[in-house]
Scaffold this motif. Structure first.
Motif, PDB file in Angstrom:
ATOM      1  N   THR A  13       0.723  -1.184  -0.482  1.00  0.00           N
ATOM      2  CA  THR A  13       0.195  -0.163  -0.374  1.00  0.00           C
ATOM      3  C   THR A  13       0.757   1.091  -0.112  1.00  0.00           C
ATOM      4  N   GLY A  14      -0.192   2.526  -0.176  1.00  0.00           N
ATOM      5  CA  GLY A  14       0.977   3.737  -0.374  1.00  0.00           C
ATOM      6  C   GLY A  14       2.653   4.170  -1.403  1.00  0.00           C
ATOM      7  N   GLY A  20       7.556   3.130  -0.360  1.00  0.00           N
ATOM      8  CA  GLY A  20       6.445   2.127  -0.521  1.00  0.00           C
ATOM      9  C   GLY A  20       6.825   1.884  -2.354  1.00  0.00           C
ATOM     10  N   ALA A  38      -2.401   2.365  -4.603  1.00  0.00           N
ATOM     11  CA  ALA A  38      -2.139   3.604  -3.981  1.00  0.00           C
ATOM     12  C   ALA A  38      -3.128   5.243  -4.428  1.00  0.00           C
ATOM     13  N   ARG A  39      -3.642   5.467  -3.785  1.00  0.00           N
ATOM     14  CA  ARG A  39      -5.022   7.041  -4.090  1.00  0.00           C
ATOM     15  C   ARG A  39      -4.079   7.220  -5.985  1.00  0.00           C
ATOM     16  N   ASP A  61      -8.020   3.009  -1.631  1.00  0.00           N
ATOM     17  CA  ASP A  61      -7.724   4.212  -0.937  1.00  0.00           C
ATOM     18  C   ASP A  61      -8.048   3.877   0.505  1.00  0.00           C
ATOM     19  N   ALA A  89       0.987   2.945   3.476  1.00  0.00           N
ATOM     20  CA  ALA A  89       0.259   4.163   3.339  1.00  0.00           C
ATOM     21  C   ALA A  89       0.284   5.045   4.878  1.00  0.00           C
ATOM     22  N   THR A 111      -5.812   7.110   8.133  1.00  0.00           N
ATOM     23  CA  THR A 111      -4.663   6.526   7.007  1.00  0.00           C
ATOM     24  C   THR A 111      -3.296   5.951   7.985  1.00  0.00           C
TER      25      THR A 111
END
Length: 245
Positions: A13-14, A20, A38-39, A61, A89, A111
């Motif tokens: 994640t992230g 990441g 990731a976003r 997210d 993240a 988060t």
């Protein structure tokens, strides 16, 4: 997990920048099949092009439970299993408690803490099947709080507490839990800061030392994951040599 990552399936994640991104590339280089979430999904396309091995880009997210569940499901659908979750993240919105914009507190808790919890919750059934591993990217702030980092530290202390409870619940079933606590790393994390005084302090800190690089933390992740199955590296505290506290 054996002491090779060849063919193992990892979700990071992230993954769009910093630790990441570097971790995803290092794991790919070590032979793992990596799903990156990731976003900023547009950034993941260049990451997949740079990866030496097979890589799946996912818009993710972590503050959205459904998004997390979908990312885990998509990873398993593509690769047939999930061996490792790297919870990376995070946001750092430092500043004093007096006069704080509390929406920044909510964002950090959602988060850094809830997001990592959601990811563990979604991934755990698969990790139990594969006798896999959870890697929690925490911080030195998860060990010692300091002025102007109260809420950030609270989220990272929370990650440590959650990780220890998780470890006790799953280690006998062969799932290893690894908490990695970096000191000052040269990443985009400080670019999220909205407080000018905090921005200046972060800049001064970065210029005062040979900072860690994202690749240094990626190396620690690979190290922990490539130990023999009976060896659980539960915690790695890693600071720049020049960082005194």
């Amino acid at each position: 997990m054996s002491n090779t990552l060849e063919g193992k399936v990892v979700l990071v994640t992230g993954a769009s920048s910093g630790i990441g991104r570097a971790t995803a590339l290092a794991l790919s280089k070590a032979g793992a099949r990596v799903a990156v979430g990731a976003r900023r999904a547009d950034r993941l396309q260049s990451l997949t092009q740079d990866a030496p091995g097979e890589m799946l880009a996912l818009e993710l997210d972590v503050t959205d439970r459904q998004s997390v569940q979908d990312a885990v499901a998509a990873t398993v659908e593509r690769f047939g299993a999930l061996d490792v979750l790297v919870n990376n993240a995070g946001v750092m919105l430092s500043g004093p408690i007096l006069g704080a914009d509390t929406t920044e507190w909510t964002r950090m808790v959602e988060t850094n803490l809830l997001g990592s919890m959601y990811a563990v919750h979604a991934a755990l059934p698969h990790l139990l099947r594969s006798r896999g591993a959870v890697v929690q990217i925490s911080s030195t702030s998860g060990r010692a709080a300091s002025a102007a980092s109260g809420v950030y530290a609270a989220t990272k202390f929370g990650v440590t507490a959650f990780s220890e409870a998780l470890r006790q619940e799953v280690t006998a079933q062969g799932v290893r839990v690894v908490v990695i606590e970096p000191g000052f790393v040269a990443t985009e994390l400080t670019s999220h800061l909205t407080d000018p005084a905090m921005q200046a302090a972060a800049k001064n800190m970065a210029e005062s030392m040979r900072t860690l690089q994202a690749e240094d933390i990626a190396g620690a992740v690979v190290y922990a994951l490539t130990q023999p199955e009976h060896v659980a590296v539960n915690e790695i505290l890693i600071r720049p040599t020049d960082q005194t506290r």
